[in-house]
Design a protein around this motif. Structure first.
Motif, PDB file in Angstrom:
ATOM      1  N   ARG A   1       2.508   1.959  -3.985  1.00 34.03           N
ATOM      2  CA  ARG A   1       1.089   2.428  -3.966  1.00 34.03           C
ATOM      3  C   ARG A   1       0.751   4.012  -3.723  1.00 34.03           C
ATOM      4  O   ARG A   1       0.039   4.708  -4.574  1.00 34.03           O
ATOM      5  CB  ARG A   1       0.246   1.442  -4.021  1.00 34.03           C
ATOM      6  CG  ARG A   1       0.081   0.169  -4.483  1.00 34.03           C
ATOM      7  CD  ARG A   1      -1.125  -0.762  -4.636  1.00 34.03           C
ATOM      8  NE  ARG A   1      -1.188  -2.377  -5.317  1.00 34.03           N
ATOM      9  CZ  ARG A   1      -2.311  -3.027  -5.279  1.00 34.03           C
ATOM     10  NH1 ARG A   1      -3.609  -2.760  -4.837  1.00 34.03           N
ATOM     11  NH2 ARG A   1      -2.082  -4.165  -6.164  1.00 34.03           N
ATOM     12  N   SER A   2       0.664   4.402  -3.165  1.00 37.19           N
ATOM     13  CA  SER A   2       0.205   5.889  -2.349  1.00 37.19           C
ATOM     14  C   SER A   2       1.340   6.803  -3.018  1.00 37.19           C
ATOM     15  O   SER A   2       1.780   7.689  -3.043  1.00 37.19           O
ATOM     16  CB  SER A   2       0.134   5.354  -0.536  1.00 37.19           C
ATOM     17  OG  SER A   2      -0.681   4.981  -0.029  1.00 37.19           O
TER      18      SER A   2
ATOM     19  N   ALA B   1       0.042   7.523  -6.481  1.00 34.26           N
ATOM     20  CA  ALA B   1      -0.741   7.800  -6.309  1.00 34.26           C
ATOM     21  C   ALA B   1      -0.683   9.376  -6.564  1.00 34.26           C
ATOM     22  O   ALA B   1      -0.830  10.570  -6.587  1.00 34.26           O
ATOM     23  CB  ALA B   1      -1.461   7.567  -5.655  1.00 34.26           C
TER      24      ALA B   1
ATOM     25  N   ASP C   1       0.436  -1.094  -0.014  1.00 32.30           N
ATOM     26  CA  ASP C   1       0.302   0.146   0.139  1.00 32.30           C
ATOM     27  C   ASP C   1       0.658   1.150   0.040  1.00 32.30           C
ATOM     28  O   ASP C   1       0.469   2.616  -1.290  1.00 32.30           O
ATOM     29  CB  ASP C   1      -0.857   0.248   1.265  1.00 32.30           C
ATOM     30  CG  ASP C   1      -2.521  -1.182   0.893  1.00 32.30           C
ATOM     31  OD1 ASP C   1      -2.596  -1.780  -0.231  1.00 32.30           O
ATOM     32  OD2 ASP C   1      -2.807  -1.393   2.341  1.00 32.30           O
ATOM     33  N   TYR C   2       1.706   1.718   0.460  1.00 34.09           N
ATOM     34  CA  TYR C   2       2.475   2.293   1.345  1.00 34.09           C
ATOM     35  C   TYR C   2       3.470   2.839  -0.593  1.00 34.09           C
ATOM     36  O   TYR C   2       3.514   3.684  -0.982  1.00 34.09           O
ATOM     37  CB  TYR C   2       3.561   2.540   1.984  1.00 34.09           C
ATOM     38  CG  TYR C   2       5.204   1.455   1.840  1.00 34.09           C
ATOM     39  CD1 TYR C   2       5.570   1.120   1.031  1.00 34.09           C
ATOM     40  CD2 TYR C   2       4.578   0.264   2.691  1.00 34.09           C
ATOM     41  CE1 TYR C   2       6.882   0.600   1.200  1.00 34.09           C
ATOM     42  CE2 TYR C   2       5.280  -0.747   2.055  1.00 34.09           C
ATOM     43  CZ  TYR C   2       6.656  -0.819   1.870  1.00 34.09           C
ATOM     44  OH  TYR C   2       7.377  -1.799   1.870  1.00 34.09           O
TER      45      TYR C   2
END
Length: 370
Positions: A263-264, A267, A260-261
Motif C-alpha cells: 500500500r505504501s 501511495a 502495508d509495504y
C-alpha cells in the motif's frame, strides 16, 4: 556490545539477511544436504555423460548380446590385491532346456584403468576422446550388462540422464514462468481479469491428466525428427502443469497486496510493474522455488512412464523411459533383468530432488526453529 549479547545474536541469527538464514537452516538439515549432493551428482552426470560413460550410447558389442553385468575384481586369483579387472564370459547351452548361461572365463581378463582413450564425445562444440574409466587393452566391458543389440546398459543409462533431466528442467522452467506470470497477475489485478483467468485455470484443471496426456501424445507426428517430437512432448507436459502453481500464487498474492509495504508503494505512485517486480514476486519466491523442486521429480516420473509406453521420447534419443521400453513383457525381464537398471536412477533422482525440496521447504519456513 558484551560477549553474552554477541553470542545470543549469533545463536538467534540476528543481523543475517533472509537468504543467509535460509542457507544456514538448510545446511543444518542433513536430509536436505544429502538430497543436494544427490542432485549435484545427477546434474554432473547429465552435463558430462560422454566423460563418465565408457562408451557412446549407440556403440555395439555384437559378441555379447544380452550379456549379464560383469563384476569388478580387486583380488588376484592367487590372493592379494591387484589392479581392478573384469572377466569375460563364455556361453554355455543346456542340452535339455536350450537355456544359455554365461560362465566367467579367467582367460578373458580385462584390466581397468582411469582416464583411458575411448569413443569420441563432444561438449560445447569441443571434441574429446578421454573417458573416466575403461579397459587398458581397449576391449569391451559392461558393468550393467548389454541389451538386445549388444549396447552397454550403463553407458546408455548415463546418456539418458541428460535427456530425462533436460525434459524435466524444460517443463519445470516453462511451467514455472507461465504459472508465475498468470498467477501473480490474476491475484494482483483482480476484478474481471481475475475472473476470466480463473475460469481458464478451472477449465484446464477439469481434464484428467493421464488420459489427456495419452490423447495429445498420440497425435504427435511419428515421422517428425526426434528433436521435434521432444519439444512437442515437452509442450504437452507444460500445457497442464502450470495451472496448479498459478492457483497457489493467486491466493498468496491476494494476501500480499493488502500488506502495508504494498500500500505504501501504491501511495508514493509506484507503477504496477515495479510493485510486482520489487514487492510481489520476491515475497513469493520461496514458494516458487519449493514448488519447482517438487515439480522436477514429478516430470521425470511422467516422462519415464510415457516413454516406457512408447508414446514419449523417441529413438534414437535415449532416456530412462525409452530404455525401459525394451522390457515391456515378462519374457524380456526374465531373460535380462539388468535392463531394469534405469529404475534405480529414477528412484535415486526422485528421492534426491524430494529430499532437497523438503530441506528447502523447512529452511524457508519463517516459523521454523533456527
Amino acid at each position: 556490545m558484551s560477549d553474552i549479547s554477541m553470542n545470543a545474536e549469533a545463536k538467534t541469527g540476528a543481523g543475517l539477511s533472509y537468504w543467509q538464514l535460509v542457507r544456514r537452516r538448510f545446511f543444518r538439515n542433513r536430509y536436505g544436504v544429502v538430497g543436494l549432493i544427490g542432485c549435484l551428482l545427477i546434474l554432473l552426470s547429465a552435463t558430462f555423460p560422454g566423460f563418465i560413460a565408457p562408451y557412446a550410447p549407440e556403440t555395439k558389442d555384437r559378441a555379447t548380446i544380452y550379456s549379464p553385468p560383469q563384476r569388478i575384481h580387486i583380488v588376484a586369483p592367487e590372493g592379494g590385491l591387484t589392479r581392478p579387472y573384469v572377466l569375460g564370459f563364455t556361453e554355455e547351452m543346456d542340452a535339455n532346456t536350450f537355456e544359455i548361461t554365461f560362465v566367467p572365463d579367467p582367460e578373458a581378463r580385462q584390466n581397468l584403468a582411469l582416464f583411458v582413450k575411448g569413443d569420441e564425445w563432444t561438449w560445447l562444440g569441443m571434441t574429446f576422446e578421454t573417458r573416466l574409466f575403461g579397459t587398458v587393452e581397449g576391449g569391451f566391458f559392461h558393468l550393467l550388462g548389454t541389451d538386445s543389440l549388444g549396447r552397454d546398459v550403463f553407458s546408455r543409462m548415463i546418456a539418458g540422464t541428460r535427456v530425462t533431466l533436460l525434459m524435466g528442467l524444460l517443463v519445470m522452467v516453462a511451467s514455472c514462468v507461465i504459472g508465475t506470470g498468470i498467477g501473480v497477475s490474476s491475484g494482483y489485478f483482480g476484478g474481471r481479469f481475475d475472473m476470466v483467468v480463473q475460469r481458464i485455470v478451472e477449465f484446464v484443471k477439469s481434464f484428467p491428466d493421464l488420459p489427456l496426456y495419452l490423447a495429445l501424445v498420440a497425435i504427435l507426428p511419428r515421422r517428425a525428427e526426434p528433436i521435434t517430437i521432444f519439444i512437442m512432448f515437452a509442450a504437452i507436459l507444460v500445457l497442464l502443469r502450470w495451472a496448479d502453481l498459478s492457483r497457489e500464487l493467486r491466493g498468496k498474492v491476494i494476501s500480499i497486496r493488502s500488506m502495508d509495504y504494498v500500500r505504501s508503494a501504491v501511495a508514493v505512485g509506484a507503477s504496477d510493474g515495479r510493485i510486482i517486480r520489487r514487492h510481489i514476486v520476491p515475497n513469493t519466491s520461496s514458494h516458487i522455488i519449493v514448488w519447482a523442486t517438487y515439480q522436477l521429480p514429478e516430470v521425470i516420473l511422467l516422462e519415464s512412464f510415457l516413454s516406457f509406453l512408447g508414446v514419449g521420447v523417441q529413438a534414437p534419443m535415449v532416456s530412462w523411459g525409452t530404455m525401459l521400453n525394451q522390457v515391456r513383457d515378462f519374457q524380456s525381464f526374465a531373460a535380462a533383468p539388468w535392463l531394469m537398471a534405469p529404475v534405480g536412477m529414477i528412484v535415486i533422482s526422485v528421492l534426491a530432488f524430494n529430499a532437497f525440496g523438503d530441506g528447502l521447504r523447512d529452511a524457508m519456513d519463517p516459523y521454523s526453529n533456527d
